[in-house]
Design a protein around this motif. Structure first.
Motif, PDB file in Angstrom:
ATOM      1  N   ALA A 102       0.815  -1.211   0.000  1.00 16.04           N
ATOM      2  CA  ALA A 102       0.000   0.000   0.000  1.00 16.04           C
ATOM      3  C   ALA A 102       0.848   1.259   0.000  1.00 16.04           C
ATOM      4  N   ASP A 103       2.114   1.162   0.413  1.00 21.81           N
ATOM      5  CA  ASP A 103       3.001   2.326   0.427  1.00 21.81           C
ATOM      6  C   ASP A 103       3.441   2.657  -0.988  1.00 21.81           C
ATOM      7  N   GLN A 104       3.842   3.901  -1.180  1.00 24.86           N
ATOM      8  CA  GLN A 104       4.274   4.351  -2.500  1.00 24.86           C
ATOM      9  C   GLN A 104       5.795   4.346  -2.661  1.00 24.86           C
ATOM     10  N   GLY A 105       6.531   4.029  -1.608  1.00 26.56           N
ATOM     11  CA  GLY A 105       7.987   4.143  -1.660  1.00 26.56           C
ATOM     12  C   GLY A 105       8.687   3.008  -2.357  1.00 26.56           C
ATOM     13  N   THR A 106       8.011   1.873  -2.570  1.00 21.81           N
ATOM     14  CA  THR A 106       8.647   0.721  -3.195  1.00 21.81           C
ATOM     15  C   THR A 106       7.824   0.268  -4.386  1.00 21.81           C
ATOM     16  N   VAL A 107       8.432   0.215  -5.565  1.00 24.22           N
ATOM     17  CA  VAL A 107       7.723  -0.209  -6.765  1.00 24.22           C
ATOM     18  C   VAL A 107       7.849  -1.714  -6.911  1.00 24.22           C
ATOM     19  N   ASP A 108       6.950  -2.285  -7.717  1.00 27.94           N
ATOM     20  CA  ASP A 108       6.915  -3.736  -7.850  1.00 27.94           C
ATOM     21  C   ASP A 108       8.243  -4.316  -8.316  1.00 27.94           C
ATOM     22  N   GLY A 109       8.956  -3.614  -9.182  1.00 27.09           N
ATOM     23  CA  GLY A 109      10.208  -4.133  -9.713  1.00 27.09           C
ATOM     24  C   GLY A 109      11.294  -4.301  -8.672  1.00 27.09           C
ATOM     25  N   GLU A 110      11.159  -3.666  -7.525  1.00 27.41           N
ATOM     26  CA  GLU A 110      12.164  -3.784  -6.470  1.00 27.41           C
ATOM     27  C   GLU A 110      11.907  -4.963  -5.543  1.00 27.41           C
ATOM     28  N   ILE A 111      10.749  -5.576  -5.638  1.00 27.32           N
ATOM     29  CA  ILE A 111      10.369  -6.677  -4.758  1.00 27.32           C
ATOM     30  C   ILE A 111      10.261  -7.954  -5.583  1.00 27.32           C
ATOM     31  N   SER A 112      10.937  -9.015  -5.143  1.00 28.16           N
ATOM     32  CA  SER A 112      10.922 -10.261  -5.900  1.00 28.16           C
ATOM     33  C   SER A 112       9.539 -10.906  -5.888  1.00 28.16           C
ATOM     34  N   ARG A 113       8.829 -10.821  -4.756  1.00 26.69           N
ATOM     35  CA  ARG A 113       7.487 -11.397  -4.693  1.00 26.69           C
ATOM     36  C   ARG A 113       6.726 -10.792  -3.531  1.00 26.69           C
ATOM     37  N   TRP A 114       5.545 -10.236  -3.826  1.00 22.42           N
ATOM     38  CA  TRP A 114       4.665  -9.756  -2.769  1.00 22.42           C
ATOM     39  C   TRP A 114       3.905 -10.933  -2.175  1.00 22.42           C
ATOM     40  N   ARG A 115       3.712 -10.932  -0.883  1.00 25.38           N
ATOM     41  CA  ARG A 115       2.956 -11.985  -0.220  1.00 25.38           C
ATOM     42  C   ARG A 115       1.542 -11.489   0.059  1.00 25.38           C
ATOM     43  N   PRO A 116       0.524 -12.327  -0.190  1.00 21.06           N
ATOM     44  CA  PRO A 116      -0.865 -11.879   0.017  1.00 21.06           C
ATOM     45  C   PRO A 116      -1.152 -11.612   1.487  1.00 21.06           C
ATOM     46  N   SER A 117      -2.126 -10.742   1.719  1.00 24.82           N
ATOM     47  CA  SER A 117      -2.438 -10.300   3.082  1.00 24.82           C
ATOM     48  C   SER A 117      -2.805 -11.455   4.004  1.00 24.82           C
ATOM     49  N   ILE A 118      -3.466 -12.475   3.476  1.00 24.99           N
ATOM     50  CA  ILE A 118      -3.913 -13.569   4.331  1.00 24.99           C
ATOM     51  C   ILE A 118      -2.741 -14.312   4.964  1.00 24.99           C
ATOM     52  N   HIS A 119      -1.557 -14.187   4.367  1.00 29.21           N
ATOM     53  CA  HIS A 119      -0.380 -14.877   4.890  1.00 29.21           C
ATOM     54  C   HIS A 119       0.522 -13.963   5.731  1.00 29.21           C
ATOM     55  N   MET A 120       0.078 -12.739   6.016  1.00 31.17           N
ATOM     56  CA  MET A 120       0.910 -11.866   6.848  1.00 31.17           C
ATOM     57  C   MET A 120       0.936 -12.396   8.279  1.00 31.17           C
ATOM     58  N   PRO A 121       2.116 -12.634   8.848  1.00 33.20           N
ATOM     59  CA  PRO A 121       2.181 -13.072  10.245  1.00 33.20           C
ATOM     60  C   PRO A 121       1.930 -11.917  11.200  1.00 33.20           C
ATOM     61  N   ARG A 122       1.569 -12.265  12.399  1.00 35.70           N
ATOM     62  CA  ARG A 122       1.261 -11.265  13.425  1.00 35.70           C
ATOM     63  C   ARG A 122       2.423 -10.299  13.635  1.00 35.70           C
TER      64      ARG A 122
END
Length: 227
Positions: A102-122
């Motif tokens: 949701a942040d604007q500071g990191t574009v998709d090309g800088e991240i190898s893989r986004w993890r879906p919200s349902i898998h976010m740990p506490r």
């Protein structure tokens, strides 16, 4: 009082961070259904003692496990620190536990893989919501003020100035004449094209937003609903 996770979309994460969103509506499952006995309407809810309740009865909330004082840790799309595809310390500096889509500071090309919200740990959550009030109502009973509390905000008129459409939930895109109309469209995008017309019973949850991980958030006092 219970700690539990709650998923939000990227636009709603932005609204939480901006302080615009202080309510959320969640569909009650299973849905209560009406029947009449002794000339009075009741709502059946499976699992409720006696099998029937008045819709104003707080037992419906207890049945669905919503309690004032609950703490909700927000789940959102994210990536751990090692998902960064380069070693730019300037980019790495703003992330303590990971990166958030949701942040604007990191574009998709800088991240190898986004993890879906349902898998976010506490431990990776950065937002905690303290439940302050809960109401049971039909979805379409939402007011204009409550629509704004859901994260709808005013963007001003568009086009040549003749349009009155100015309410939205996003930086760019559609705008509507009233907050409620904008919320109706948002609900349909999240829950499906027929979700508004179905007019389900929902738990309307009001909360305060704490910008910290739940395990770094003090427990609420008894006056706030804690035990």
């Amino acid at each position: 009082m219970t700690d539990r996770p709650l998923i939000f979309s990227a636009p709603m994460i932005s609204a939480l961070l901006a302080g615009r969103k202080t309510q959320t509506r969640r569909i009650l499952k299973p849905q209560p259904y009406p029947f009449v006995t002794d000339g009075r309407p009741y709502w059946n809810a499976r699992g409720c003692i006696g099998g029937r309740i008045s819709i104003s009865d707080a037992e419906l909330l207890r049945l669905h496990r919503w309690v004032v004082g609950d703490r909700l840790y927000v789940r959102e799309a994210w990536a751990p620190l090692d998902a960064l595809t380069h070693n730019d310390p300037g980019t790495r500096a703003f992330a303590e536990k990971g990166f958030y889509r949701a942040d604007q500071g990191t574009v998709d090309g800088e991240i190898s893989r986004w993890r879906p919200s349902i898998h976010m740990p506490r431990w990776a959550s950065r937002l905690t919501l303290l439940v302050a009030d809960i109401r049971v109502q039909r979805l379409q009973d939402i007011s204009q003020a409550d629509s704004e509390a859901e994260g709808i905000y005013e963007r001003g008129s568009v086009g040549d100035g003749s349009s009155h459409d100015r309410w939205t939930w996003q930086r760019e895109g559609w705008r509507y004449a009233t907050p409620r109309e904008a919320f109706r469209e948002l609900w349909g995008l999240i829950n499906g094209p027929d979700a508004w017309a179905a007019n389900p019973w929902v738990a309307a949850v009001s909360f305060s937003v704490i910008r910290s991980n739940i395990d770094a958030t003090p427990l609420p006092s008894p006056a706030q609903g804690g035990k």
